[in-house]
Design an enzyme around this catalytic site. Structure first.
Site, PDB file in Angstrom:
ATOM      1  N   ARG A 198       0.876  -1.182   0.000  1.00  0.00           N
ATOM      2  CA  ARG A 198       0.000   0.000   0.000  1.00  0.00           C
ATOM      3  C   ARG A 198       0.904   1.219   0.000  1.00  0.00           C
ATOM      4  NH1 ARG A 198      -5.233   1.488   3.570  1.00  0.00           N
ATOM      5  NH2 ARG A 198      -6.054   0.078   1.983  1.00  0.00           N
ATOM      6  N   HIS A 223      -7.366   0.599  -6.483  1.00  0.00           N
ATOM      7  CA  HIS A 223      -7.580  -0.219  -5.278  1.00  0.00           C
ATOM      8  C   HIS A 223      -8.300  -1.504  -5.699  1.00  0.00           C
ATOM      9  CE1 HIS A 223      -7.728  -1.276  -1.196  1.00  0.00           C
ATOM     10  NE2 HIS A 223      -8.580  -0.378  -0.703  1.00  0.00           N
ATOM     11  N   CYS A 230     -16.262   1.897   0.697  1.00  0.00           N
ATOM     12  CA  CYS A 230     -15.074   1.077   0.994  1.00  0.00           C
ATOM     13  C   CYS A 230     -14.657   1.189   2.455  1.00  0.00           C
ATOM     14  CB  CYS A 230     -13.932   1.474   0.070  1.00  0.00           C
ATOM     15  SG  CYS A 230     -13.559   3.241   0.112  1.00  0.00           S
ATOM     16  N   ARG A 233     -13.803  -8.377   2.006  1.00  0.00           N
ATOM     17  CA  ARG A 233     -12.365  -8.182   1.775  1.00  0.00           C
ATOM     18  C   ARG A 233     -11.617  -9.459   2.140  1.00  0.00           C
ATOM     19  NH1 ARG A 233      -9.930  -3.191   1.428  1.00  0.00           N
ATOM     20  NH2 ARG A 233      -8.173  -4.475   0.805  1.00  0.00           N
TER      21      ARG A 233
HETATM   22  N1  NVA Z   1      -9.933   6.939  -1.314  1.00  0.00           N
HETATM   23  C1  NVA Z   1      -9.570   6.432  -0.016  1.00  0.00           C
HETATM   24  C2  NVA Z   1      -9.818   4.949   0.039  1.00  0.00           C
HETATM   25  C3  NVA Z   1      -9.496   4.310   1.369  1.00  0.00           C
HETATM   26  C4  NVA Z   1      -9.725   2.842   1.388  1.00  0.00           C
HETATM   27  C5  NVA Z   1      -8.122   6.762   0.272  1.00  0.00           C
HETATM   28  O1  NVA Z   1      -7.295   6.620  -0.633  1.00  0.00           O
HETATM   29  O2  NVA Z   1      -7.821   7.181   1.379  1.00  0.00           O
HETATM   30  N1   CP Z   2     -11.195  -0.055   2.486  1.00  0.00           N
HETATM   31  C1   CP Z   2      -9.903  -0.117   2.886  1.00  0.00           C
HETATM   32  O1   CP Z   2      -8.966  -0.368   2.105  1.00  0.00           O
HETATM   33  O2   CP Z   2      -9.742   0.068   4.222  1.00  0.00           O
HETATM   34  P1   CP Z   2      -8.373   0.251   5.017  1.00  0.00           P
HETATM   35  O3   CP Z   2      -7.813   1.582   4.625  1.00  0.00           O
HETATM   36  O4   CP Z   2      -8.769   0.180   6.447  1.00  0.00           O
HETATM   37  O5   CP Z   2      -7.450  -0.872   4.619  1.00  0.00           O
END
Ligand code: NVA
Ligand code: CP
Length: 300
Positions: free
Chosen positions: A103, A130, A260, A288
């Site tokens: 990530r 994602h 999400c 998930r």
């Molecule tokens: N758009 C959000 C998604 C988090 C799962 C972010 O990138 O923070």
């Molecule tokens: N939806 C998602 O990716 O959540 P986290 O940021 O908690 O991993």
């Protein structure tokens, strides 16, 4: 259908065929009811340059359920955070591990890691995609409607979730209508590439138009991770893009609400909608885990 995925990376759903996406969903459904030790003695490294609840825990639990193990690697604590290159990190980790989940910020960092690693690399979120979340979203839609025959309305920022959902729609034949304010529209290159492949994508300024007749309504935060300093200007730009009861009323009467997570109640969604009877956000979060197992079992 998922046999072809062995040894491959998952950087974006764009890179998967329709059969591979549908195959992963089938495998997730099987693993949901029957845990198998498919990854005994396999080890996944998980590099995080951003926070996470769902991604971190679902990948870790998925590896344990499948008989393997996961190692959490905060980018701050490994040498990558002190400037060791991605390509050296990739080659070193490939000597110890069976897969890497990452990530981070740029999609190009994940691509670089995948290029130099000789083990599968999984995108656990970048600023522009994602894919693992989108697989869980597809599974949630399938659980509710048994098909992808309908319109997904995505209301909000055209960034990572919008891209991931465009490819999810393209690979399943689902329609997607995106409503975003000026300056926050989905990446035009992604939209054009998906359209060229026959995807049913529309982009508008009008949330009502996007939601009209939709079987699922999706939203995400207005300021993503790494954009905390833009919170105030974004809050202004996204006025009128909140998913509330009135907006949900334009959707099909059996429509579901998806997010999400994490959510900012009172911004992109009202408490009433996210806590209401149409909301499936916790099933979506649970999914998930099931799709992560499918991805790990198929790739590793
Ligand atoms: N758009 C959000 C998604 C988090 C799962 C972010 O990138 O923070
Ligand atoms: N939806 C998602 O990716 O959540 P986290 O940021 O908690 O991993």
């Amino acid at each position: 259908m998922v046999e072809n995925l062995k040894g491959r990376d998952l950087l974006s759903l764009k890179d998967l065929s329709q059969n591979e996406v549908l195959g992963l969903l089938d495998l997730a459904e099987k693993l949901r009811v029957n845990n198998q030790k498919l990854l005994a003695e396999k080890i996944l490294g998980m590099i995080f340059a951003k926070s996470s609840t769902r991604t971190r825990i679902s990948f870790e639990v998925a590896m344990l359920h499948l008989g393997g193990q996961a190692i959490f690697l905060s980018q701050r604590d490994i040498q990558l955070g002190r400037g060791e290159t991605i390509k050296d990190t990739a080659r070193v980790l490939s000597r110890y591990l069976d897969g890497i989940m990452i990530r981070t910020f740029l999609q190009s960092e994940v691509e670089e890691l995948a290029k130099f690693a000789d083990i599968p690399v999984i995108n656990g979120l970048t600023d522009s995609d994602h894919p693992c979340q989108a697989l869980a979203d597809l599974l949630t839609i399938k659980d509710n409607f048994q098909s992808f025959n309908g319109k997904l309305a995505y209301i909000g920022d055209g960034n990572n979730m919008a891209t991931a959902l465009i490819w999810a729609a393209a690979r399943t034949g689902m329609e997607i209508a995106i409503a975003s304010p000026k300056g926050y529209k989905p990446d035009e290159e992604v939209v054009q590439a998906a359209l060229k492949e026959g995807a049913k994508v529309t982009v508008t300024d009008d949330p009502k138009e996007a939601v009209k007749g939709a079987f699922a309504v999706y939203t995400d935060v207005w300021a993503s991770m790494g954009q905390e300093d833009q919170q105030a200007e974004r809050k202004k730009a996204f006025q009128g893009y909140q998913v509330d009861r009135k907006l949900m009323a334009f959707a099909d009467k059996n429509a579901i609400f998806l997010h999400c997570l994490p959510a900012h109640r009172g911004e992109e969604v009202t408490d009433e909608v996210i806590e209401g009877p149409k909301s499936r956000v916790f099933d979506e979060a649970e999914n998930r885990l099931h799709v992560q197992k499918a991805v790990l079992a198929a790739l590793i």
